[in-house]
Design a protein around this motif. Structure first.
Motif, PDB file in Angstrom:
ATOM      1  N   PRO A  58     -13.064  20.052  39.044  1.00  0.00           N
ATOM      2  CA  PRO A  58     -13.844  19.770  40.247  1.00  0.00           C
ATOM      3  C   PRO A  58     -13.092  20.261  41.490  1.00  0.00           C
ATOM      4  O   PRO A  58     -11.868  20.395  41.477  1.00  0.00           O
ATOM      5  CB  PRO A  58     -13.953  18.246  40.258  1.00  0.00           C
ATOM      6  CG  PRO A  58     -12.713  17.789  39.544  1.00  0.00           C
ATOM      7  CD  PRO A  58     -12.320  18.890  38.600  1.00  0.00           C
ATOM      8  N   GLY A  59     -13.841  20.537  42.528  1.00  0.00           N
ATOM      9  CA  GLY A  59     -13.243  20.932  43.797  1.00  0.00           C
ATOM     10  C   GLY A  59     -14.213  20.655  44.924  1.00  0.00           C
ATOM     11  O   GLY A  59     -15.416  20.549  44.708  1.00  0.00           O
ATOM     12  N   ALA A  60     -13.663  20.499  46.136  1.00  0.00           N
ATOM     13  CA  ALA A  60     -14.517  20.186  47.288  1.00  0.00           C
ATOM     14  C   ALA A  60     -14.037  20.934  48.516  1.00  0.00           C
ATOM     15  O   ALA A  60     -12.842  21.126  48.714  1.00  0.00           O
ATOM     16  CB  ALA A  60     -14.508  18.687  47.559  1.00  0.00           C
ATOM     17  N   ASP A  61     -14.987  21.352  49.325  1.00  0.00           N
ATOM     18  CA  ASP A  61     -14.725  21.897  50.652  1.00  0.00           C
ATOM     19  C   ASP A  61     -15.238  20.850  51.627  1.00  0.00           C
ATOM     20  O   ASP A  61     -16.445  20.728  51.855  1.00  0.00           O
ATOM     21  CB  ASP A  61     -15.469  23.218  50.836  1.00  0.00           C
ATOM     22  CG  ASP A  61     -15.235  23.856  52.201  1.00  0.00           C
ATOM     23  OD1 ASP A  61     -14.947  23.116  53.179  1.00  0.00           O
ATOM     24  OD2 ASP A  61     -15.357  25.083  52.296  1.00  0.00           O
ATOM     25  N   LEU A  62     -14.328  20.052  52.181  1.00  0.00           N
ATOM     26  CA  LEU A  62     -14.725  18.944  53.047  1.00  0.00           C
ATOM     27  C   LEU A  62     -15.393  19.419  54.326  1.00  0.00           C
ATOM     28  O   LEU A  62     -16.339  18.792  54.793  1.00  0.00           O
ATOM     29  CB  LEU A  62     -13.519  18.063  53.364  1.00  0.00           C
ATOM     30  CG  LEU A  62     -12.864  17.398  52.157  1.00  0.00           C
ATOM     31  CD1 LEU A  62     -11.647  16.603  52.582  1.00  0.00           C
ATOM     32  CD2 LEU A  62     -13.846  16.530  51.406  1.00  0.00           C
ATOM     33  N   GLY A  63     -14.921  20.516  54.882  1.00  0.00           N
ATOM     34  CA  GLY A  63     -15.498  21.037  56.110  1.00  0.00           C
ATOM     35  C   GLY A  63     -16.943  21.453  55.948  1.00  0.00           C
ATOM     36  O   GLY A  63     -17.779  21.218  56.817  1.00  0.00           O
ATOM     37  N   GLU A  64     -17.236  22.087  54.841  1.00  0.00           N
ATOM     38  CA  GLU A  64     -18.598  22.562  54.565  1.00  0.00           C
ATOM     39  C   GLU A  64     -19.437  21.519  53.827  1.00  0.00           C
ATOM     40  O   GLU A  64     -20.631  21.724  53.604  1.00  0.00           O
ATOM     41  CB  GLU A  64     -18.554  23.854  53.745  1.00  0.00           C
ATOM     42  CG  GLU A  64     -17.945  25.029  54.476  1.00  0.00           C
ATOM     43  CD  GLU A  64     -18.781  25.482  55.652  1.00  0.00           C
ATOM     44  OE1 GLU A  64     -20.028  25.503  55.547  1.00  0.00           O
ATOM     45  OE2 GLU A  64     -18.190  25.816  56.696  1.00  0.00           O
ATOM     46  N   LYS A  65     -18.787  20.442  53.401  1.00  0.00           N
ATOM     47  CA  LYS A  65     -19.460  19.376  52.636  1.00  0.00           C
ATOM     48  C   LYS A  65     -20.113  19.924  51.373  1.00  0.00           C
ATOM     49  O   LYS A  65     -21.248  19.602  51.041  1.00  0.00           O
ATOM     50  CB  LYS A  65     -20.452  18.619  53.502  1.00  0.00           C
ATOM     51  CG  LYS A  65     -19.760  17.915  54.635  1.00  0.00           C
ATOM     52  CD  LYS A  65     -20.689  17.043  55.416  1.00  0.00           C
ATOM     53  CE  LYS A  65     -19.815  16.387  56.492  1.00  0.00           C
ATOM     54  NZ  LYS A  65     -20.470  15.532  57.357  1.00  0.00           N
ATOM     55  N   LYS A  66     -19.341  20.767  50.666  1.00  0.00           N
ATOM     56  CA  LYS A  66     -19.771  21.355  49.404  1.00  0.00           C
ATOM     57  C   LYS A  66     -18.785  20.939  48.318  1.00  0.00           C
ATOM     58  O   LYS A  66     -17.579  20.887  48.550  1.00  0.00           O
ATOM     59  CB  LYS A  66     -19.799  22.886  49.469  1.00  0.00           C
ATOM     60  CG  LYS A  66     -20.785  23.446  50.453  1.00  0.00           C
ATOM     61  CD  LYS A  66     -22.154  23.428  49.863  1.00  0.00           C
ATOM     62  CE  LYS A  66     -23.137  24.079  50.821  1.00  0.00           C
ATOM     63  NZ  LYS A  66     -24.497  23.872  50.392  1.00  0.00           N
ATOM     64  N   SER A  67     -19.300  20.660  47.152  1.00  0.00           N
ATOM     65  CA  SER A  67     -18.455  20.269  46.040  1.00  0.00           C
ATOM     66  C   SER A  67     -19.073  20.755  44.739  1.00  0.00           C
ATOM     67  O   SER A  67     -20.298  20.739  44.581  1.00  0.00           O
ATOM     68  CB  SER A  67     -18.297  18.740  46.025  1.00  0.00           C
ATOM     69  OG  SER A  67     -17.424  18.349  45.010  1.00  0.00           O
TER      70      SER A  67
END
Length: 126
Positions: A58-67
């Motif tokens: 799993p991974g997340a891009d907090l700035g873009e709110k994508k996971s």
């Protein structure tokens, strides 16, 4: 680009069914169908993979709110072309410990974990 610019985690399961989750800053895209990372510690995750555990990334891009969550089958590479090619990346370029193995995940499914209507939905599957 998502893997390159965000922290990926891995999840494995031990023989007793206990989950093990940890960050892998060495995660990289090997090609369009494979993710890989440098297994430097040969610790619990590595033992779990040796025992046949599935590997989930799993991974997340907090700035873009994508996971996203990536699933697939894993092959451990030691003392072969893939392993030999990655040793200089650690030792020479990053100054880190030589990897014990290069686990390579053949991607079979990608799921969107972003909040909203698509949360948990499979967006690509072989």
């Amino acid at each position: 680009t998502f893997i390159e610019n965000n922290l990926a985690w891995i999840t494995t399961v031990d023989k007793d069914g206990n989950l093990d989750l940890g960050p892998k800053m060495s995660m990289f895209v090997l090609d369009d169908n494979h993710l890989a990372y440098h297994e430097r510690t040969a610790g619990q995750h590595y033992r779990n993979l040796q025992d046949g555990s599935p590997l989930v990334v799993p991974g997340a891009d907090l700035g873009e709110k994508k996971s996203y969550r990536v699933r697939g089958t894993v092959t451990r590479h030691t003392d072969d072309d893939i392993h030999v090619a990655q040793v200089p990346v650690d030792a020479e370029e990053k100054g880190t410990k030589k990897p014990a193995a290069i686990p390579v995940l053949e991607i079979t499914e990608i799921q969107d974990l972003s909040s909203g209507a698509t949360a948990g939905k499979t967006i690509d599957k072989d």
